[in-house]
Design a protein around this motif. Structure first.
Motif, PDB file in Angstrom:
ATOM      1  N   ARG A 147       0.832  -1.205   0.000  1.00 24.35           N
ATOM      2  CA  ARG A 147       0.000   0.000   0.000  1.00 24.35           C
ATOM      3  C   ARG A 147       0.862   1.248   0.000  1.00 24.35           C
ATOM      4  O   ARG A 147       0.579   2.221  -0.713  1.00 24.35           O
ATOM      5  N   LEU A 191       0.741   4.003  -2.901  1.00 24.82           N
ATOM      6  CA  LEU A 191       0.363   5.390  -2.602  1.00 24.82           C
ATOM      7  C   LEU A 191       1.449   6.369  -3.029  1.00 24.82           C
ATOM      8  O   LEU A 191       1.163   7.417  -3.608  1.00 24.82           O
ATOM      9  N   THR A 192       2.702   6.030  -2.746  1.00 24.51           N
ATOM     10  CA  THR A 192       3.761   6.978  -3.106  1.00 24.51           C
ATOM     11  C   THR A 192       3.956   7.037  -4.620  1.00 24.51           C
ATOM     12  O   THR A 192       4.533   7.982  -5.130  1.00 24.51           O
ATOM     13  N   GLU A 217       1.260   6.894  -6.658  1.00 26.76           N
ATOM     14  CA  GLU A 217       0.053   7.590  -7.123  1.00 26.76           C
ATOM     15  C   GLU A 217       0.098   9.082  -6.814  1.00 26.76           C
ATOM     16  O   GLU A 217      -0.566   9.866  -7.463  1.00 26.76           O
ATOM     17  N   LEU A 218       0.830   9.442  -5.782  1.00 26.63           N
ATOM     18  CA  LEU A 218       0.828  10.840  -5.345  1.00 26.63           C
ATOM     19  C   LEU A 218       1.997  11.567  -5.972  1.00 26.63           C
ATOM     20  O   LEU A 218       3.106  11.052  -6.060  1.00 26.63           O
ATOM     21  N   VAL A 269       2.920   9.770   4.758  1.00 23.83           N
ATOM     22  CA  VAL A 269       2.152   8.598   4.299  1.00 23.83           C
ATOM     23  C   VAL A 269       2.431   7.416   5.215  1.00 23.83           C
ATOM     24  O   VAL A 269       1.518   6.709   5.652  1.00 23.83           O
ATOM     25  N   LEU A 278      -0.256   5.486   7.558  1.00 25.15           N
ATOM     26  CA  LEU A 278      -0.483   4.038   7.430  1.00 25.15           C
ATOM     27  C   LEU A 278      -0.345   3.372   8.791  1.00 25.15           C
ATOM     28  O   LEU A 278      -1.109   2.490   9.149  1.00 25.15           O
ATOM     29  N   ASP A 334      -6.537   3.972   2.652  1.00 25.54           N
ATOM     30  CA  ASP A 334      -5.923   4.645   1.506  1.00 25.54           C
ATOM     31  C   ASP A 334      -6.661   5.923   1.149  1.00 25.54           C
ATOM     32  O   ASP A 334      -6.048   6.967   0.898  1.00 25.54           O
ATOM     33  N   ILE A 393      -5.873   8.752   3.393  1.00 26.23           N
ATOM     34  CA  ILE A 393      -4.540   9.309   3.160  1.00 26.23           C
ATOM     35  C   ILE A 393      -4.559  10.217   1.941  1.00 26.23           C
ATOM     36  O   ILE A 393      -3.999  11.313   1.950  1.00 26.23           O
ATOM     37  N   VAL A 394      -5.242   9.760   0.895  1.00 22.74           N
ATOM     38  CA  VAL A 394      -5.343  10.585  -0.310  1.00 22.74           C
ATOM     39  C   VAL A 394      -6.091  11.887   0.006  1.00 22.74           C
ATOM     40  O   VAL A 394      -5.679  12.978  -0.393  1.00 22.74           O
TER      41      VAL A 394
END
Lengths: 156, 182
Positions: free
Chosen positions: A39, A43-44, A46-47, A72, A76, A82, A85-86
């Protein structure tokens, strides 16, 4: 013999140095399980890094990206989902940090534009194909044109 | 109609060209802050000088505040420093520093040698408050109004020109609101 040995050595050296390099910034985060790790990586990726705009958080070495990666990681660790966080990132840095923009009235054209254009293209193609072909006017050459054509062909 | 439709692709291409041409003159680094209109985030950080007592939002004075994000690693911060010194003489607002991703010794040295325009400077080594503020580079300057609401974020070095154009009107507006008792 010596030359050959030397060339083998050099070639193997080059091979070693051209092994694929993991270019991600190196942090030493430890995760409680593989899922969290996956995850984090997702996430890193996607951002987007707000400072170096064409890199994601995972790739960037800038201090802000490092801080955001830590953020992030902390989130977590706190057991945030998720989506939370976004949302956290969007609340602070705006929609800009998302590489995949959300569907909203501002991004309709982005999300549906291509499908719309494709549809338009299909409509045009169908329209053109279904148009009745015009009456074929048979082009008949006059005698003069015929002899001209013969002359040209003869020259060849 | 049949003839006119032939020009449709040309019209579309020209329209697209205009849109894209305009895009060329936009600055992609100019990001609107997502924090405008939101309350200044809570924090609890040590100061650059005072490494013993934690400071929180309660330590901020009432009235209009400027929060200036800086670091000794940031050349533009050096550029705007003299102007900040000038601004610090004003009693219309209080200037607070937010030292971002820096080393304490370097930061102290900077303030000692160049002068200290800040009421106090928070030492945000891990970028906790900076991330909450949506800071992405230094220098950045935030205007916080008397109700603790973030009214403006300016990215880049301050100078008299920028001040006159971007900050003066807003300050005047906030002062009006203050008088009206909002």
């Amino acid at each position: 013999m010596l030359l050959r040995l030397l060339s083998v050595f050099i070639i193997s050296l080059v091979c070693v140095f051209s092994l694929p390099v993991d270019a991600n910034a190196i942090d030493t985060y430890e995760f409680k399980d593989e899922v969290t790790k996956t995850r984090f990586n997702a996430l890193t990726k996607e951002l987007r890094c707000p400072k170096c705009q064409n890199q994601n958080l995972a790739d960037s070495n800038s201090p802000i990206a490092a801080d955001l990666r830590r953020e992030v990681y902390d989130l977590l660790k706190q057991g945030k989902a998720d989506i939370e966080i976004v949302d956290f990132m969007v609340a602070r840095y705006g929609e800009f940090v998302l590489y995949r923009p959300r569907v909203s009235s501002l991004t309709y054209i982005l999300w549906f534009g291509p499908a719309f254009l494709l549809l338009g293209g299909v409509v045009v193609v169908v329209y053109v194909l279904r148009k009745k072909p015009k009456e074929k006017t048979t082009d008949i050459l006059t005698d003069e044109q015929k002899s001209q054509l013969d002359n040209i062909l003869k020259d060849k | 109609m049949g003839k006119l439709i032939r020009f449709l692709p040309l019209v579309l291409v020209v329209a697209l060209g205009v849109v894209l041409y305009r895009g060329l003159s936009l600055n992609p680094m100019e990001l609107p802050s997502a924090m405008i209109g939101k309350a200044f985030p809570e924090f609890s950080l040590y100061g650059v000088y005072d490494a013993k007592t934690l400071k929180t939002q309660k330590d901020l004075k009432s009235g209009i505040k400027l929060v200036n994000v800086w670091g000794t690693w940031c050349p533009s911060c050096r550029v705007e420093h003299d102007f900040l010194m000038q601004l610090s003489k004003s009693d219309r607002f209080t200037i607070y520093g937010l030292n971002y991703d820096d080393e304490r010794g370097l930061a102290q040295n900077w303030l000692t040698t160049l002068g200290n325009p800040y009421e106090f400077s928070l030492f945000d080594e891990e970028g906790k408050l900076s991330v909450n503020l949506g800071v992405y580079a230094a220098p950045e300057t935030f205007v916080i109004d008397h109700n603790n609401i973030i009214r403006k974020r300016f990215a880049g070095p301050l100078n008299p020109n920028v001040w006159q154009q971007e900050f003066e009107p807003l300050l005047a507006q906030i002062e009006q609101e203050q008088k009206a008792g909002n």
